[in-house]
Design an enzyme around this catalytic site. Structure first.
Site, PDB file in Angstrom:
ATOM      1  CB  CYS A 287       8.797   9.698   3.938  1.00 40.73           C
ATOM      2  SG  CYS A 287       7.683   9.353   2.563  1.00 40.73           S
ATOM      3  CB  THR A 288       6.045   4.890   3.771  1.00 42.06           C
ATOM      4  OG1 THR A 288       5.524   5.904   2.911  1.00 42.06           O
ATOM      5  CG2 THR A 288       5.194   4.777   5.018  1.00 42.06           C
ATOM      6  CG  HIS A 289       7.227   6.108  -0.858  1.00 38.67           C
ATOM      7  ND1 HIS A 289       6.168   6.212   0.016  1.00 38.67           N
ATOM      8  CD2 HIS A 289       6.691   5.803  -2.071  1.00 38.67           C
ATOM      9  CE1 HIS A 289       5.035   5.994  -0.641  1.00 38.67           C
ATOM     10  NE2 HIS A 289       5.330   5.742  -1.902  1.00 38.67           N
TER      11      HIS A 289
ATOM     12  CE1 TYR B 140      -4.323   9.967   3.029  1.00 44.31           C
ATOM     13  CE2 TYR B 140      -3.650   9.627   5.295  1.00 44.31           C
ATOM     14  CZ  TYR B 140      -4.516   9.360   4.251  1.00 44.31           C
ATOM     15  OH  TYR B 140      -5.560   8.493   4.450  1.00 44.31           O
ATOM     16  N   GLY B 141       1.087  13.833   2.346  1.00 39.06           N
ATOM     17  CA  GLY B 141       2.218  14.672   2.778  1.00 39.06           C
ATOM     18  C   GLY B 141       2.185  16.105   2.304  1.00 39.06           C
TER      19      GLY B 141
ATOM     20  CD  GLU C 180       3.691   5.651  -5.080  1.00 43.25           C
ATOM     21  OE1 GLU C 180       2.856   5.898  -5.953  1.00 43.25           O
ATOM     22  OE2 GLU C 180       3.411   5.488  -3.870  1.00 43.25           O
TER      23      GLU C 180
ATOM     24  CB  CYS D  68       1.441   7.179   6.980  1.00 42.46           C
ATOM     25  SG  CYS D  68       1.474   8.681   6.018  1.00 42.46           S
TER      26      CYS D  68
ATOM     27  CG  ASP E 135       1.402   4.575   3.864  1.00 38.98           C
ATOM     28  OD1 ASP E 135       1.697   5.620   4.477  1.00 38.98           O
ATOM     29  OD2 ASP E 135       1.783   4.360   2.700  1.00 38.98           O
ATOM     30  CB  SER E 136      -0.963   8.248   2.589  1.00 40.02           C
ATOM     31  OG  SER E 136       0.404   8.017   2.307  1.00 40.02           O
TER      32      SER E 136
ATOM     33  CB  THR F  89       2.230  12.283   6.369  1.00 45.70           C
ATOM     34  OG1 THR F  89       3.287  12.439   5.417  1.00 45.70           O
ATOM     35  CG2 THR F  89       1.340  13.499   6.360  1.00 45.70           C
TER      36      THR F  89
HETATM   37  N1  DGL Z   1       3.202   7.625   3.323  1.00 48.51           N
HETATM   38  C1  DGL Z   1       3.632   9.009   3.295  1.00 48.51           C
HETATM   39  C2  DGL Z   1       4.596   9.247   4.469  1.00 48.51           C
HETATM   40  O1  DGL Z   1       5.215   8.342   4.975  1.00 48.51           O
HETATM   41  C3  DGL Z   1       4.262   9.372   1.968  1.00 48.51           C
HETATM   42  C4  DGL Z   1       3.272   9.531   0.852  1.00 48.51           C
HETATM   43  C5  DGL Z   1       2.265  10.669   1.097  1.00 48.51           C
HETATM   44  O2  DGL Z   1       2.641  11.854   1.004  1.00 48.51           O
HETATM   45  O3  DGL Z   1       1.139  10.350   1.397  1.00 48.51           O
HETATM   46  O4  DGL Z   1       4.733  10.345   4.912  1.00 48.51           O
END
Ligand code: DGL
Length: 288
Positions: free
Chosen positions: A189-191, A45-46, A155, A76, A13-14, A78
């Site tokens: 998105c992961t979060h 990354y997003g 976060e 991830c 993941d990012s 993204t």
């Molecule tokens: N892990 C990214 C996603 O699921 C979220 C955080 C990022 O923008 O890198 O898209």
């Protein structure tokens, strides 16, 4: 690079968010070893452009291949939306993102054919979920919305079901999707699965939420079983964590995403030194 059922599953993941997928894999496949890489030095990354995301992804994958994983999951949203599928298919081990599994689950759940998609700017811009949904059912209407504040909110600990800041951000973003009358929403998105309680309250009881990490973990279990690639061990799998930034922030925050392994401790690697072309040619010794 012959894959071995006893080798670890590679997850990346990012940053930290992909630990939500690790949590699901640990529940579904407790005998599997997992090797997790979080690109904490280059997150997010997003908000980045496509080419940068693809370059970073190639290095992330190169690192996992150097560790001889048996298969790779891009947790991830993204990356899953941006890394070209044909490159993923050409890798020497299986590669999967979260988009197909989540879209498939949404199509099974929706009754009205109106599906919401929440994700980063890059995910929404890519149109990946919209394409996957339309490929499964041309009549489905999708409504996508980028929610950039959700990642920093999570976060920073703002994800309890009654968190006022999380609700404020959700109200700012979700109006058009609510008005569109969706009955299913992909948390792309992961979060975002961490905001489950907030989003459940926002959308109300008639709307089903889809967690792509969980769907990808379920799909991975089925795929490994079909390919006779499950680790024969039923319990006792271990997780190794690697990050690209100094690990203290990862170690402090990992418990938010993975309460079962709150003491998780990561090792730092220099991911920019991993070159996918060289790894694929077998011409790159391990570097850390
Ligand atoms: N892990 C990214 C996603 O699921 C979220 C955080 C990022 O923008 O890198 O898209």
């Amino acid at each position: 690079m012959a894959a071995d059922p006893g080798a670890p599953i590679g997850v990346f993941d990012s940053g930290l968010g992909g630990l939500t997928t690790v949590r699901e894999l640990r529940t579904l496949l407790p005998g599997e070893d997992i090797l997790y890489f979080g690109d904490t030095g280059r997150v997010p990354y997003g908000t980045r452009g496509r080419d940068t995301i693809v370059d970073y992804t190639r290095q992330d994958i190169a690192f996992l291949l150097s560790k001889h994983v048996k298969t790779i999951i891009a947790a991830c949203g993204t990356v899953s939306s941006t890394y070209p599928a044909e490159e993923g298919r050409a890798l020497p081990v299986g590669y999967t993102g979260v988009v197909q599994a989540a879209a498939h689950a949404a199509l099974k759940v929706t009754k009205t054919g109106r599906v919401g998609i929440l994700g980063t700017e890059a995910t929404v811009r890519s149109g990946s979920y919209q394409v996957a949904l339309a490929a499964g059912d041309r009549k489905v209407k999708s409504f996508a919305c980028a929610c950039p504040l959700f990642v920093p909110l999570v976060e920073n600990g703002h994800f309890a079901p009654d968190d006022p800041m999380a609700h404020l951000a959700a109200e700012e973003y979700l109006g058009p999707i609510k008005e569109a009358g969706v009955d299913t929403v992909i948390l792309g998105c992961t979060h975002y699965p961490l905001l489950w309680g907030v989003l459940e309250r926002q959308f109300g009881p008639g709307v089903a939420l889809i967690d792509p990490g969980r769907q990808a973990a379920l799909a991975m279990r089925d795929k490994l079983a079909q390919e006779a690639m499950l680790n024969p061990r039923e319990t006792g799998g271990r997780v190794e964590y690697y990050v690209s930034d100094e690990p203290s922030r990862f170690n402090a925050l990992a418990g938010i995403f993975l309460p079962e392994d709150a003491a998780a401790s990561a090792r730092q690697i220099h991911v920019e030194k991993y070159d996918l072309d060289l790894i694929l040619k077998g011409a790159m010794p391990g570097v850390e």
